[in-house]
Design an enzyme around this catalytic site. Structure first.
Site, mmCIF file in Angstrom:
data_model
loop_
_atom_site.group_PDB
_atom_site.id
_atom_site.type_symbol
_atom_site.label_atom_id
_atom_site.label_comp_id
_atom_site.label_asym_id
_atom_site.label_seq_id
_atom_site.Cartn_x
_atom_site.Cartn_y
_atom_site.Cartn_z
ATOM 1 N N ARG A 210 29.702 -10.036 14.116
ATOM 2 C CA ARG A 210 29.910 -8.822 14.221
ATOM 3 C C ARG A 210 31.219 -8.503 15.010
ATOM 4 O O ARG A 210 31.395 -6.593 15.002
ATOM 5 C CB ARG A 210 28.592 -7.921 14.546
ATOM 6 C CG ARG A 210 28.043 -7.607 13.096
ATOM 7 C CD ARG A 210 26.041 -7.480 13.848
ATOM 8 N NE ARG A 210 25.248 -7.635 12.848
ATOM 9 C CZ ARG A 210 24.510 -8.735 12.348
ATOM 10 N NH1 ARG A 210 25.050 -10.187 13.495
ATOM 11 N NH2 ARG A 210 24.411 -9.151 11.526
ATOM 12 N N GLU B 48 20.205 -4.053 12.286
ATOM 13 C CA GLU B 48 19.485 -4.462 13.198
ATOM 14 C C GLU B 48 19.220 -3.780 14.330
ATOM 15 O O GLU B 48 20.480 -3.202 15.198
ATOM 16 C CB GLU B 48 20.110 -6.196 13.810
ATOM 17 C CG GLU B 48 18.723 -6.299 14.965
ATOM 18 C CD GLU B 48 18.195 -6.487 15.847
ATOM 19 O OE1 GLU B 48 16.786 -6.222 16.337
ATOM 20 O OE2 GLU B 48 19.423 -5.086 16.168
ATOM 21 N N HIS C 91 24.815 -15.077 21.569
ATOM 22 C CA HIS C 91 24.441 -14.631 22.851
ATOM 23 C C HIS C 91 24.318 -15.907 23.941
ATOM 24 O O HIS C 91 23.849 -16.509 25.138
ATOM 25 C CB HIS C 91 23.602 -13.659 23.426
ATOM 26 C CG HIS C 91 23.481 -11.704 22.485
ATOM 27 N ND1 HIS C 91 24.741 -11.881 23.332
ATOM 28 C CD2 HIS C 91 23.822 -11.844 21.656
ATOM 29 C CE1 HIS C 91 25.234 -10.578 22.358
ATOM 30 N NE2 HIS C 91 23.990 -10.210 21.493
ATOM 31 N N CYS D 50 24.578 -3.818 14.906
ATOM 32 C CA CYS D 50 23.141 -4.805 15.318
ATOM 33 C C CYS D 50 22.951 -4.154 17.464
ATOM 34 O O CYS D 50 23.954 -4.805 17.952
ATOM 35 C CB CYS D 50 24.210 -6.054 15.688
ATOM 36 S SG CYS D 50 23.100 -7.304 15.833
ATOM 37 N N CYS E 276 19.176 -10.867 20.376
ATOM 38 C CA CYS E 276 19.281 -10.899 18.901
ATOM 39 C C CYS E 276 18.793 -11.758 18.326
ATOM 40 O O CYS E 276 18.544 -12.814 18.217
ATOM 41 C CB CYS E 276 20.528 -9.943 18.601
ATOM 42 S SG CYS E 276 20.592 -9.743 16.653
ATOM 43 N N SER F 172 28.797 -4.669 19.160
ATOM 44 C CA SER F 172 28.433 -3.158 18.909
ATOM 45 C C SER F 172 27.899 -2.279 19.582
ATOM 46 O O SER F 172 28.147 -1.180 19.292
ATOM 47 C CB SER F 172 26.544 -3.535 18.362
ATOM 48 O OG SER F 172 26.851 -4.264 16.719
ATOM 49 N N CYS G 160 21.591 -12.544 14.780
ATOM 50 C CA CYS G 160 22.931 -13.395 15.294
ATOM 51 C C CYS G 160 21.847 -13.913 16.005
ATOM 52 O O CYS G 160 22.242 -13.809 17.377
ATOM 53 C CB CYS G 160 23.998 -12.703 15.501
ATOM 54 S SG CYS G 160 23.790 -10.893 16.108
ATOM 55 N N CYS H 113 22.036 -6.140 19.900
ATOM 56 C CA CYS H 113 23.099 -6.651 20.963
ATOM 57 C C CYS H 113 24.065 -5.544 22.124
ATOM 58 O O CYS H 113 23.955 -6.017 22.727
ATOM 59 C CB CYS H 113 24.090 -6.938 19.532
ATOM 60 S SG CYS H 113 23.033 -8.392 19.188
#
Lengths: 568, 379
Positions: free
Chosen positions: A480, A13, A67, A547, A60, A503, A63, A550
């Site tokens: 993640r 991502e 958030h 990701c 994101c 990330s 995922c 993110c």
């Protein structure tokens, strides 16, 4: 010495660039750069904190729940809202199914093509493929006829001469070592997983209206009504549907994903020797099992340093700092010290080359990611961190599965600290969560049966019920890794908002002391047979499941200091 | 392949799809697109062509939500589109190649297939910091968009970020983010497919429409296809009867909420949002946001992050009207047609935060697709 640039790193991502020095067939040094920035925290300022989950959710779309969850937890922590038990169960089901679906997509659609050669699959013998598949699983789609049809479909695709997303890849690279039959089996499951992910995520549509970007989150609870006697609520029919989908998820994980993972890993055991990384692990913990202020967690919280599984340290949120020495931001008092996120004061300041560019100046600032540190140390977060902390904490099922996987592959626990270890840990976690889902569905049904129908804490919905000035933190384990949101609310509006994201922990650049981030450290010593086709670099980077959207965020642009925060 | 069988029939057979199922699928697609049944044969013919049109999917300031949405498509599925219907030559999230090998593919397509390929853009395009807020392979999003969209047969801006700037462009728009139409003015055949994310079934329906008619559907003034954005959520909402009867949810989890009453008072933006969620729903028709008890947030409308927030505040009281009058007024405006959205949006932006006016292009008059086909613009 060859300078290798991989940009874009695909099958992730977001936008990630890796630069590496390769010498004598191995990576000698590496730099991880995120090349996209949106500034979502700046956009949140002045808005209604009850809206924040929808904004941060859009950090994101892969995922897509994480958030939103961290945001509502942070605002609830700030305003004192207490979600009822049903909301906890609905959230656990949403988080768990996100993790299961996301991990399977990662294995088949984002990571597999680093290990599986599609072109080699064309020469596979369907009968031998069938024998292989049936030797490792009782999954019903395993006949020679079935594998012949998959092979012919791919052959037809290739013969039409338009390779689409499979064009110009590393097919035939010497680093691919699977026999044709294993490649064909994996390609068949790549296609099956495409259908599977679409079906099992209907759990999110039932509980959240749609996926991606579910829309049932509320500060103080959930919007999905529960009532066994109403058509417009979750009812017995929904429970039956959820059970069916959870069973479908578990079936594929147990009978396809895990056997494939073990089969593929058995050919790539040397990757237990690469990609070790920083050796420190951070886990916030997840899946509250009760409604206490400090609930029991299904997957425990903790810190591991220097790969010492015998000592799980308690997590202390006060020990988090962020650095910008090599990030395109600036600190007022200079970029040489790290700042606690509550005192974050960053302004974006791009000092890199004007696009189009060939090289980044990695001695200076080179990424839109910051460098988070815990007690001054870089930390790896994610499934490996979670499984290691659970293992070290004595989680029975995790210990059992980790032991079984190590035994099956004939390797010791030290193999976990590697590229292969990350791949295996993700699979183990998926299995554990796929098993756990039915518990939460049963608990939801039991609440329904005794007419416990509350889904929301209405007492703290109106901003007039909130303190005039309050702060809160929300912690979450995203697929993640460890995710934290911090919010400062004044007069019912967001005064400041910040996120420290998995990330960012994993993909961040060097800090003020020049210490590499986890991606950079993990790449050291990675073999690179052909610097023009650095598939091995992709293997290690993909093992973290990057990701990037993110990871990039902005802290306090107005340089206002945050007051003390109550940690959840 | 059996002797009398066409190559297409052989492919259908190999994929375990009967002729009958294929024809049924074409019928479903025709009804999603609100086309007369007589066009089913045309859809079937278009889907059988062996030369696959090329699709390039660009991601800029995005969250990959539209990519994920596309992966949830059911009619046809993402696998069918990627393997059988289109040649998806470039898509960072799914493609096997990386780094310069990936960029080579893109460069080759742009050079060799100029004017032939379709581009889907996901994510907004930042104009600040000389484009450094989003670079891929060292090039800025704007540089890439100009080149790739500039040489395309058509550009589809998928999701609200690509269409209108979306979340990155929300006030104060820190990176100078723009939608494709504003970042790269003058593109031919630009279509917006907003929503956050765009519904998978609308993405695939648009692709099928294009393959069938070699033209694009009639659009509204925001360049959205009328087949998906022609009616308001409110007009087709399954809870509309409760609105008409003034039966509203007053608190989360109360009896009206559990019974499925209207969410207007909880902040629903259905009356001013134009999309087909109530009909096609999401994830293969499983559910939709209002179906799970949460208000519509207006995600298919330009600038919804500024104009539709706070999300839980009900639509504004129009000066001079009481609340009840206001509800009726907005309901009537919505049913009066697309033009009414301007008026309603005007009211909302007056009351909520203002981000300054955005240029709205004058739309071409809608073209009836059937008429166009019959006039000889045949696929």
């Amino acid at each position: 010495m060859t300078h290798v640039v991989v940009d874009p790193v695909t099958r992730i991502e977001g936008h990630l660039r890796i630069e590496a020095e390769v010498d004598g067939g191995f990576v000698k040094d590496a730099w991880s750069s995120s090349t996209m920035f949106r500034g979502i925290e700046l956009i949140l300022k002045g808005r209604d904190p009850r809206d924040a989950w929808a904004f941060t959710q859009r950090i994101c779309g892969v995922c897509t729940t994480v958030h939103a969850i961290a945001s509502i937890r942070a605002v609830e922590n700030a305003v004192g809202a207490v979600p009822p038990p049903n909301a906890r169960l609905l959230r656990n089901l949403i988080i768990g199914s996100q993790c299961v679906q996301d991990h399977v997509i990662h294995f088949y659609h984002l990571h597999a093509l680093d290990w599986v050669d599609i072109v080699s699959a064309l020469s596979a013998d369907p009968a031998k493929t069938s024998a292989l598949a049936e030797s490792i699983s009782d999954w019903p789609l395993s006949s020679a006829k079935y594998f012949a049809s998959v092979r012919d479909r791919i052959k037809g695709f290739v013969e039409r001469g338009q390779l689409g997303p499979f064009a110009n890849a590393y097919w035939g690279h010497p680093a691919y070592v699977l026999p044709p039959e294993a490649n064909l089996m994996a390609v068949a499951h790549y296609l099956e997983a495409l259908d599977w992910q679409r079906d099992v995520i209907k759990i999110h549509a039932i509980l959240g209206g749609k996926n991606p970007h579910l829309q049932s989150f509320l500060v103080g609870g959930m919007a999905t009504p529960i009532d066994p006697d109403r058509q417009a609520s979750l009812n017995a029919g929904s429970i039956a549907e959820l059970k069916e989908l959870a069973a479908k998820a578990r079936d594929f994980v147990t009978k396809v994903y895990i056997p494939d993972l073990l089969a593929v890993a058995s050919f790539y055991k040397n990757w237990a020797g690469y990609g070790g990384g920083v050796g420190n692990y951070l886990v916030y913990g997840e899946y509250p099992e009760d409604d206490a202020a400090k609930p029991a967690l299904f997957l425990p919280q903790g810190i591991i340093r220097k790969r010492d599984l015998s000592k799980i340290e308690a997590f202390d949120p006060a020990k988090i700092t962020e650095h910008v020495k090599h990030s395109w931001y600036e600190y007022a008092a200079g970029d040489d010290q790290g700042l606690h996120p509550f005192k974050g004061e960053t302004l974006p300041k791009y000092t890199g080359p004007n696009p189009p560019y060939e090289r980044l100046d990695t001695a200076a600032k080179y990424s839109w990611l910051k460098s988070p540190r815990y007690d001054g140390e870089p930390m790896e977060v994610g499934p490996l961190a979670r499984m290691l902390v659970a293992y070290g904490s004595g989680h029975a099922r995790v210990k059992e599965l980790v032991g079984a996987v190590l035994k099956k592959l004939g390797v010791g626990p030290e193999a976990l600290f590697s590229t292969l270890g990350r791949v295996a840990a993700r699979g183990i976690e998926t299995q554990i969560l796929a098993e756990k889902m039915s518990d939460w569905i049963d608990q939801l049904a039991a609440n329904m049966a005794r007419r416990e129908l509350r889904i929301h804490d209405n007492s703290k919905w109106e901003p007039s019920s909130w303190p005039k000035d309050c702060t809160g933190a929300g912690f979450h384990e995203a697929p993640r890794g460890a995710l934290g949101h911090w919010v400062h609310i004044v007069d019912g509006a967001i005064a400041n908002y910040q996120c420290i994201v998995p990330s960012t922990w994993n993909a961040g650049p060097r800090d003020a002391k020049g210490r590499r981030g986890p991606y950079e450290e993990a790449l050291l010593g990675t073999p690179v047979a052909d610097p023009t086709k650095p598939i091995e670099i992709l293997r290690t980077v993909h093992s973290f499941d990057p990701c990037m959207a993110c990871g990039v965020h902005v802290l306090d642009a107005s340089r206002r200091k945050l007051a003390e925060v109550r940690a959840s | 392949m059996k002797k009398s069988e066409s190559r297409f029939d052989a492919e259908l057979r190999r994929r375990g799809v009967s002729r009958r199922e294929f024809v049924a699928f074409c019928g479903v697609m025709a009804s999603t697109l609100a086309l007369p049944r007589s066009l089913e044969a045309k859809i079937a013919a278009a889907l059988q062509k062996s030369e696959k049109p090329i699709l390039v999917w660009l991601e800029f300031q995005d969250c990959a939500g539209n990519t994920e949405s596309f992966l949830r498509a059911t009619k046809p599925t993402a696998a069918e589109i990627v393997l059988d219907t289109l040649s998806v030559d470039y898509h960072e999230t799914i493609m096997a190649a990386a780094g310069h090998q990936a960029e080579e593919v893109l460069a080759k397509t742009v050079k060799d297939k100029k004017g032939e390929y379709i581009v889907i853009v996901e994510g907004s395009i930042p104009t600040g910091a000389n484009g450094a807020y989003c670079t891929i392979g060292g090039r800025s999003a704007l540089q890439i968009a100009r080149e790739v969209c500039g040489g395309a047969a058509a550009t589809i801006a998928v999701g609200t970020c690509a269409a209108y700037g979306g979340l990155p462009a929300a006030s104060p728009n820190p990176t100078g983010a723009l939608g494709v139409a504003d970042a790269v003015p003058g593109l031919k055949n630009l279509i917006n497919l907003p929503a956050c994310p765009a519904n998978a079934e609308n993405i695939t329906a648009l692709v099928v429409y294009y393959l069938t008619f070699k033209s694009f559907p009639p659009l509204d003034q925001y360049k959205r296809p009328l087949f998906a954005y022609g009616k308001s959520i409110h007009d087709n909402c399954e809870r509309r009867a409760h609105f008409d009867a003034s039966q509203y949810v007053e608190a989360w989890g109360d009896e009206p909420h559990r019974t499925g009453y209207c969410l207007y008072k909880m902040g629903c933006k259905g009356p001013v949002t134009f999309q087909n969620c109530p009909q096609i729903r999401w994830n293969g028709g499983t559910n939709w946001p209002i179906g799970c008890g949460h208000p519509c947030i207006g995600c298919a409308e330009p600038d919804f992050w500024d104009k539709m927030t706070p999300f839980y505040q009900h639509l504004p009281n129009v000066p001079g009207f009481g609340r009840a009058a206001n509800i009726d007024k907005i309901g009537l405006l919505a049913t009066a047609g697309v033009a009414a959205v301007f008026a309603t949006h005007g009211v909302i932006s007056m009351i909520h935060r203002s981000t300054g006016p955005k240029a709205v292009e004058t739309p071409p008059p809608p073209v009836d697709p059937v008429e166009k086909v019959e006039k000889g613009d045949r696929p």
